[in-house]
Each structure stands twice: as structure tokens, then as C-alpha cells.
Write a protein that holds these residues in place. Sequence first.
Motif, mmCIF file in Angstrom:
data_model
loop_
_atom_site.group_PDB
_atom_site.id
_atom_site.type_symbol
_atom_site.label_atom_id
_atom_site.label_comp_id
_atom_site.label_asym_id
_atom_site.label_seq_id
_atom_site.Cartn_x
_atom_site.Cartn_y
_atom_site.Cartn_z
ATOM 1 N N ALA A 94 0.797 -1.166 0.075
ATOM 2 C CA ALA A 94 0.075 0.156 -0.054
ATOM 3 C C ALA A 94 0.748 1.318 0.109
ATOM 4 O O ALA A 94 0.388 2.256 -0.593
ATOM 5 C CB ALA A 94 -1.080 -0.061 1.230
ATOM 6 N N LEU A 95 1.884 1.410 0.647
ATOM 7 C CA LEU A 95 2.797 2.311 0.766
ATOM 8 C C LEU A 95 3.688 2.448 -0.392
ATOM 9 O O LEU A 95 3.872 1.755 -1.400
ATOM 10 C CB LEU A 95 3.636 2.414 2.004
ATOM 11 N N HIS A 96 4.433 3.774 -0.213
ATOM 12 C CA HIS A 96 5.539 3.937 -1.442
ATOM 13 C C HIS A 96 6.742 3.287 -1.368
ATOM 14 O O HIS A 96 7.683 3.547 -1.990
ATOM 15 C CB HIS A 96 5.617 5.495 -1.746
ATOM 16 N N LYS B 182 4.203 -1.274 -5.834
ATOM 17 C CA LYS B 182 3.916 -0.252 -4.609
ATOM 18 C C LYS B 182 2.589 0.454 -4.956
ATOM 19 O O LYS B 182 1.956 0.330 -5.973
ATOM 20 C CB LYS B 182 5.047 0.551 -4.252
ATOM 21 N N ASN B 183 2.073 1.215 -3.828
ATOM 22 C CA ASN B 183 0.808 2.076 -4.373
ATOM 23 C C ASN B 183 -0.080 1.218 -4.434
ATOM 24 O O ASN B 183 -1.084 1.537 -5.405
ATOM 25 C CB ASN B 183 1.129 3.234 -5.244
ATOM 26 N N ALA B 184 -0.319 0.131 -4.118
ATOM 27 C CA ALA B 184 -1.573 -0.961 -4.527
ATOM 28 C C ALA B 184 -2.116 -1.321 -2.928
ATOM 29 O O ALA B 184 -1.576 -2.007 -2.197
ATOM 30 C CB ALA B 184 -1.226 -2.106 -5.128
ATOM 31 N N VAL B 185 -3.290 -0.808 -2.584
ATOM 32 C CA VAL B 185 -3.991 -0.871 -1.597
ATOM 33 C C VAL B 185 -4.957 -2.099 -1.971
ATOM 34 O O VAL B 185 -6.061 -1.847 -2.536
ATOM 35 C CB VAL B 185 -4.587 0.251 -0.918
ATOM 36 N N LYS C 128 -8.880 -1.859 -2.113
ATOM 37 C CA LYS C 128 -9.336 -0.660 -2.742
ATOM 38 C C LYS C 128 -8.724 -0.564 -4.056
ATOM 39 O O LYS C 128 -9.733 -0.740 -4.918
ATOM 40 C CB LYS C 128 -8.513 0.465 -1.940
ATOM 41 N N SER C 129 -7.716 -0.604 -4.464
ATOM 42 C CA SER C 129 -7.080 -0.601 -5.874
ATOM 43 C C SER C 129 -7.604 -1.770 -6.752
ATOM 44 O O SER C 129 -7.733 -1.673 -7.786
ATOM 45 C CB SER C 129 -5.548 -0.461 -5.857
ATOM 46 N N ILE C 130 -7.107 -2.917 -6.150
ATOM 47 C CA ILE C 130 -7.384 -4.327 -6.567
ATOM 48 C C ILE C 130 -8.153 -5.205 -5.137
ATOM 49 O O ILE C 130 -7.480 -4.914 -4.163
ATOM 50 C CB ILE C 130 -6.459 -5.133 -6.991
ATOM 51 N N THR C 131 -9.209 -5.619 -5.518
ATOM 52 C CA THR C 131 -9.668 -6.427 -4.335
ATOM 53 C C THR C 131 -9.351 -7.826 -4.315
ATOM 54 O O THR C 131 -8.802 -8.357 -5.470
ATOM 55 C CB THR C 131 -11.473 -6.606 -4.509
ATOM 56 N N ILE D 19 -9.340 -2.311 5.985
ATOM 57 C CA ILE D 19 -9.587 -2.115 4.563
ATOM 58 C C ILE D 19 -9.854 -3.692 4.033
ATOM 59 O O ILE D 19 -10.818 -3.752 3.121
ATOM 60 C CB ILE D 19 -8.465 -1.461 4.057
#
Lengths: 464, 272
Positions: A170-172, A208-211, A214-217, A396
Motif C-alpha cells: 500500500a505504501l510507497h 507499490k501504491n497498491a492498496v 481498494k486498488s484491487i480487491t 480495509i
Amino acid sequence: MKNMKPRLKVREQEAVERNNNFLEVALGYSLEEAKQEALRCIQCKNPRCVQACPVRVKIPEFIKLLLEDALDESFETIYDDNILPSICGRVCPQESQCEGACILGIKAEPVNIGALERFVGDYGMDKDLADKPVPASNGIKVAVVGSGPAGLANAASLRRKGYDVTIFEALHDYGGVLKYGIPDFRLPKDIVTNEIDNLKKMGVTFVKNAVIGKSITIDQLKEEGYESIFIGSGAGLPSSLGIPGENLSGVYFANEFLTRVNLMKARAVPDSLTPVKLGDNVAVVGGGNVAMDAARTAKRLGAKNVFILYRRDRKSLPARLDEIHHAEEEGIDLRLLQNPVELTGEDRIVKQVKVEIMKLGEPDSSGRQRPLPTGKYKTYDIDNIIISIGQKPNPIIKDNTAGLDTQPWGGIITDEYQMTSVEGVFAGGDVVTGAATVILAMGAGKDAAHHMDEYLKNKHARTS
Amino acid sequence: MYKIVDKKSYNQDVDWMLVEAPLVARNAKPGHFVILRVDVDGERIPLTIAGIDGNNVEIIYQKMGYSTKLLGEKNVGDTIEDFVGPLGQAAHIRDKKHVIGVAGGVGSAPLLPQLRAYKEQGAKVSVILGGRTKDYVILKKEYEAFCDHVHITTDDGSAGQKGFVTDALNPLLESDDTIDHVIAIGPVIMMKFVTEMAKKHDRSIDVSLNPIMIDGTGMCGNCRVTIDDKTYFACIDGPDFPGEHVDFDELMSRQNFYKDEEHACKLRLKKQ
Ligand SMILES: Cc1cc2nc3c(=O)[nH]c(=O)nc-3n(C[C@H](O)[C@H](O)[C@H](O)COP(=O)(O)OP(=O)(O)OC[C@H]3O[C@@H](n4cnc5c(N)ncnc54)[C@H](O)[C@@H]3O)c2cc1C
Ligand SMILES: Cc1cc2nc3c(=O)[nH]c(=O)nc-3n(C[C@H](O)[C@H](O)[C@H](O)COP(=O)(O)OP(=O)(O)OC[C@H]3O[C@@H](n4cnc5c(N)ncnc54)[C@H](O)[C@@H]3O)c2cc1C
Ligand code: SF4
Ligand code: SF4
Ligand code: FES
């Protein structure tokens, strides 16, 4: 055990000096020192130390190889069970695990297993010993959620078994708590980066940057052909004290404070874009590693008076022993048996903390004596207060995955094979146990890889 | 790295940008936001998702301080270091008959997809767009394309009615019984006054809170807000909340805690 030499102390930066920098406090053993300490191990036939290590590192064996100058082999022996020796050697609570069980500890001091493991781990890191050929991809895609120790260990094991592994973070930046939580003076960040680079070299894909959720279930990951998924999303959500004044400005959760400093580099003030505002008088609430880290970080950022408020007594402090000693050497004041009950401020900025003096009662479910209120209070002037009383999983993934069973506090429920209530989806680390330790998270990631492998083999046997 | 596909300026302070970010675009809904870092040393700043176009995400930002100005210096073809989302809860589209949106400045960007969603659901929608001057009233055309009424207010009277958004809202709430819901998005002080007005006229209200955020995943707790004496994390529980019980004064104070440091950043930008 006559003529036993005393445990060899690890060289350290002086407290006065280290209070002004973020360099590592413990400097580690030299080869000679490591061998001197290694000589103390009596090579037990039934080593109690191994039983007490959550991943059963073959301790007497690696120590023996170290003594025989077979350092490569010594590294391999550890690496078999623990892919993060440089990290675990530094941050494991050894006194309650391997060293706590060492036979020498009964009459004298235990072997310094942590420092030896760190020495051998660092040796292997310098020589790139972890960089070994891995099998070609078997074409089966698996996804790992989170890049903390659980996710990293899971990914490494699965890649070695031939799977095509992708880590979603999720983070960078990668590393989880190892990067954003534990400060450099205990765990230099290049060590963590090095471990991540090793995984990249093995062919693990990092996104990275993939929650996830949210971004993908989780369902979408399955649709994309990930045949099994490991959730190692940790326990990041901070617990609150639930007392008046907690949302005043100047009140931080340890996560915010440490994230600003570690991940967002606030210690480069005034050059940081995400600074941290800290006055002279800083209270820290809690008695674990997180509290010690927050207090020692505050000191290094220039706070004059840093004190820890803990509602139990000294022997109940859950932090690593080393960190408690280091904190005290650095001038951090432990105010024990004191429980914050109210924060007050001026212009909505915190100015005072009121604490209730506690006394000890009967042991509670954790086996520690329960702190009881006395009705006596004290008030301290403060500029900041940092709350470090525990974390639970963020909601989440739970909220965005149909059919995923969780505990009332948010932990993901798994069966004896670490599978969640959703088929093919496994979990491990802090997201299952609640805030625990690096080695337990790593072990859970590794064990889950084994179960996932079995699951996938079965599945493919059925379909072919 | 995320490519800037398109960009335009509404005025000297407000830009629109289209950023290629398939992982954000895929599940985004009205009310969601992103967190971005312009470059490798950047701070993480939240911006609302203003719209989605295939794999691309629209953002509209006001060049307030260091990071948004740095973003403004980027052009089509350049890249942004980090861009993560969709974060937060999608806007809760209620069962309402006539909704009036109230936007202050750049608040008209996040409001747009929400009002559209109400329109698509069959509600009548009106909007009040407020700005300092004519130039700061943005997205007027976009709103005119679907809204039943578009009201404009400016502080200096250079467009529409002279005054604040509340000056336009008050008579509407007094005269039009069909309006059964208000949405206010803009500076906190504006949302506070609009909320008071909605309460006075007995209308429900949603607001979009913008506390300082870092991770956006419920980890740091920086974004906590108080609603009805309970603490919520705006990044996972919000950013939209019913306005009636929000502690706006606390939010303003928490937003201002780093004012001096932000000022220092701006000075650095001038020096460069
Ligand atoms: C300040 C501090 C000091 C500590 N000190 C020690 C110590 O000295 N010794 C020790 O043994 N333990 C220590 N711990 C505890 C230890 O760090 C944790 O137990 C361990 O890191 C847990 O590992 P994990 O992989 O389960 O989770 P984490 O390390 O928390 O990693 C989880 C990762 O998942 C990511 N993530 C979360 N949600 C999502 C999502 N939806 N999609 C994608 N990614 C997601 C997170 O961003 C994070 O990177 C400390 C913890 C803290 C906070
Ligand atoms: C959920 C959410 C959605 C938002 N949507 C938009 C949008 O669509 N368009 C837009 O122009 N702005 C939006 N904002 C506000 C935007 O994030 C800030 O304007 C931006 O962070 C300012 O950064 P700066 O460095 O340019 O200015 P600074 O000079 O650093 O700050 C100016 C003001 O912005 C706020 N701010 C600063 N840093 C942060 C941060 N990390 N997180 C949140 N607020 C901060 C503070 O109140 C500060 O006083 C949104 C904020 C939130 C929380
Ligand atoms: S992994 Fe941790 S517990 Fe196990 S031997 Fe190493 S330091 Fe001890
Ligand atoms: S228990 Fe102590 S002495 Fe025995 S093998 Fe383990 S480290 Fe060596
Ligand atoms: S932004 Fe960190 S918890 Fe919400």
C-alpha cells in the motif's frame, strides 16, 4: 561450567554521543569477539535454545561452524530457517526466546545468540550469500499482500518453490514496520533494503501504491489468475487511550510520529516536507518496543525531557531488555505505575497530562499483576504526548472482502493450515495474531508458503 | 511512475490534470481520493478524484503551498512519483429529491462527481459555486451541463452575486421547500457556516473533511476527526461525513498545527 568466561558485551556508541544521531547504537562483534563469545556455547545435545526460537534456528550448529571459520556454511545453516538473520539478530526479544532458554542462563549469563546471529547474518549480507539460483517459474501466479516480514518471508519461500510471486504494498516503500516503524538506530534501513533487493534478484515482482481491497480487491486478484493469496497486511491501526483531550494538537500516535521520522524523513528537519513538531517536554505512553522507540527518537530530535508513562511495574515492561537499558542510559525517565486519565490544552494544543497513580493487584489473564487505581493523581506539563499502547489490523481488507471471517478486534481468522474462510486465501503475521514480533511474522509467512504449496499441488493434481 | 496525460489551468491558482493510473481508475467511485508524492522526496498529499477516463484519473488542485505548486510545475509527458488510491469511502448517495451542492473554491471539483451521481439517481440538483473572484469559480460549464440551477457568488462581485455562498444559500433554503439535502465542500470555515445554516433550516447535510493525512490507510492517525464526540479516521471512515455533529473547530486547529513549517516550505520554493 567452571572457568566460564562472562558474556562478552557488544560494543556500543556512547549514550551522550548517540543521543544526537540516528546511527546504530549496538556496533556488533568483530570476528575475534564473535568467536570468543561462541566458545561459551557448550553445544548441548538437546539444545533448549533451539526449542525456544520460533523458527528453530539450529543455534549450536551455526555457532560451531563459526568457530571452525566455516562462515559461509554457518550463514547457510541460519538461512535455512531464517531468511532475515541480520534483522532478527538485532530485533528479536532474545531474552524471552532463544537466550531466555539457554542452559548457561541458569547459573550464569546465556550465550549472546542475537549478537552472533547478527554477526553471521551481516557477513552473509556482505558476501551476497543469499543470492542463489532459484528455480524457473512454474507459471502459477500467487499474490502477497503487504511487504512486512510476513509478506517478505512468504514471497521468498514461494519463489524458491518455483511460483511466480507478486507482492502488493500500500505504501510507497517496502518493508512494513521494518521501514516505517523501527528506527535506524536499532535497525539501519539499508539492511532492510538489502533484503528486499535479494527478493527482487530472485525474481519476486514488487508493486507499490497498491492498496488491496481498494486498488484491487481479493476477488479481482483471483480473476486476474492469482491462484493463491497470502495476506500479511500487519496490524497498523493505532489503539487510543479513550481519554479526554486525545485529539488536541501535539498529541501523536506513535505510528504518526515514527512514520514522519522514518518513512518521511522528518529527521532531516528543516529540509523535510513532512516535519514533526516537538517541544522540550515529551511524554510517551506505553511500555513496549514502540514506546521505547518513540521516546528515544524524541530524544534524538532534541526534546529535553522525555518520560515514559506505564501503568504497570518495571518487570512487566514488554519491551526488549536491551531497549529498556538503552532508553535509560539515554536519559529517558521511566514513570511506572502511572496511567494517563486526561489531557488538557490551551488553544487546542496539549499542555498537560494528568495521571492516576496505580498499584499492583492480583495477576490477570496475561499472568502479570493487574494495575489497580489508587484515586491519587499527578499532573505533568508537556509539549507533546506520544501514544504507543498497541495496534490492530486496519479494516480495509476485511471491509472489502466478502466472506472473510475476522475476530471482533479485526484480526483475520485462519484454520490450522493458515487458510482464511475464503478458499485459497491464507494469512499470517500481525494481521492474524495482533501486534507481535518480527520473527513470529516471518515464521508465519514461511509456514503459510508451505501450506499454500500443498494447497496448489492438490488443486493442480485434481484438475490435471 | 505515473504519466501526466493532459493538463490545463482554470486560473493562475487552479489546474486540472489527467494522470495515467490504472490501479486507481479501476475501482474509483465518487467521493474517493488519491494520495500522491510529486517526487522521491515529496510529502504525501491527498486530492479528490474528480473523474475517471479509462485508465486515467482526473485531479483538480489549488496551488496552496509547496507540494501543490511543485505539482503545478509538471507538464504533459512528465511523471509523478507515487499515486495511490482509490482511498476512503465512496460518497453515500442518499435517497433525496432535491439536493443543493455548495462549493467553495476548489471544492467544486470533489462536489462534481457526487452531484452527478444524485442527478443520475433522478434527484433534482442545484449548485452554488463560490469563489474569491470570477477566475476562482471553476467548472461552471461542467455543472451547467446537468444541474437544474447554477448560482454563482464571488467575494468581489466580479461574477454572480456579491458575497459568500451562505448569502445565496439562505434565501434558497427559506423559499424552496423541495430542497431536502445539502452537500458542502470547501474550506472548513465555509463548511462550518453552511452546516449551521442547514441545521437552522432543518435540512440534512454532508460535508467532506480534509484533515492532514500521511498514509491514507488508517495507520498514522493524523487524520482523526471528532463527530458526535467519537473519533473517526477520515482516510478510512470518510472523508465524507454528516455535517451536523462534526467538531469543525478541532479540525481547523489540527489543520493549522503545521502552519509555520508549511510557511518555511513556501519560502524555500521562492528561493529556488
Ligand atoms: C515501532 C515498532 C517497533 C517494533 N520493535 C520490534 C522489535 O524490536 N522486535 C520485534 O520482534 N518486533 C518489533 N515490532 C513488531 C514487529 O515489527 C511486527 O510484529 C512485524 O513487523 C509484523 O510483521 P507483518 O509482516 O505482519 O506486518 P507489517 O510489518 O506491519 O507489514 C504489513 C505491510 O502491509 C501493508 N499493508 C497494509 N494493508 C495493506 C493493504 N490493504 N494492501 C497492501 N498492503 C497493505 C502495510 O503498509 C505494511 O507495509 C515493532 C513494531 C513497531 C511498530
Ligand atoms: C480527502 C482530501 C481531499 C482533498 N481534495 C483536494 C482537491 O481535490 N483539490 C485540492 O486542491 N485540495 C484538496 N485537498 C487539500 C490538499 O490535500 C492540500 O491543499 C494540500 O495537501 C496542500 O499541500 P501544499 O504543500 O501544497 O500546501 P501547504 O502549504 O503544505 O498546506 C496548505 C494547507 O493544506 C493542508 N495540508 C497540508 N498538508 C496536507 C496533507 N498532507 N494532507 C491534507 N492537508 C494538508 C493544511 O491545512 C495546510 O494548512 C484535499 C484534502 C483531503 C484530506
Ligand atoms: S531468530 Fe530470533 S529467536 Fe531465533 S535464534 Fe535468532 S535471534 Fe534467537
Ligand atoms: S542452550 Fe546455550 S549453550 Fe546450549 S546449545 Fe544453546 S546456546 Fe549453546
Ligand atoms: S491518514 Fe494516516 S490514518 Fe488516516
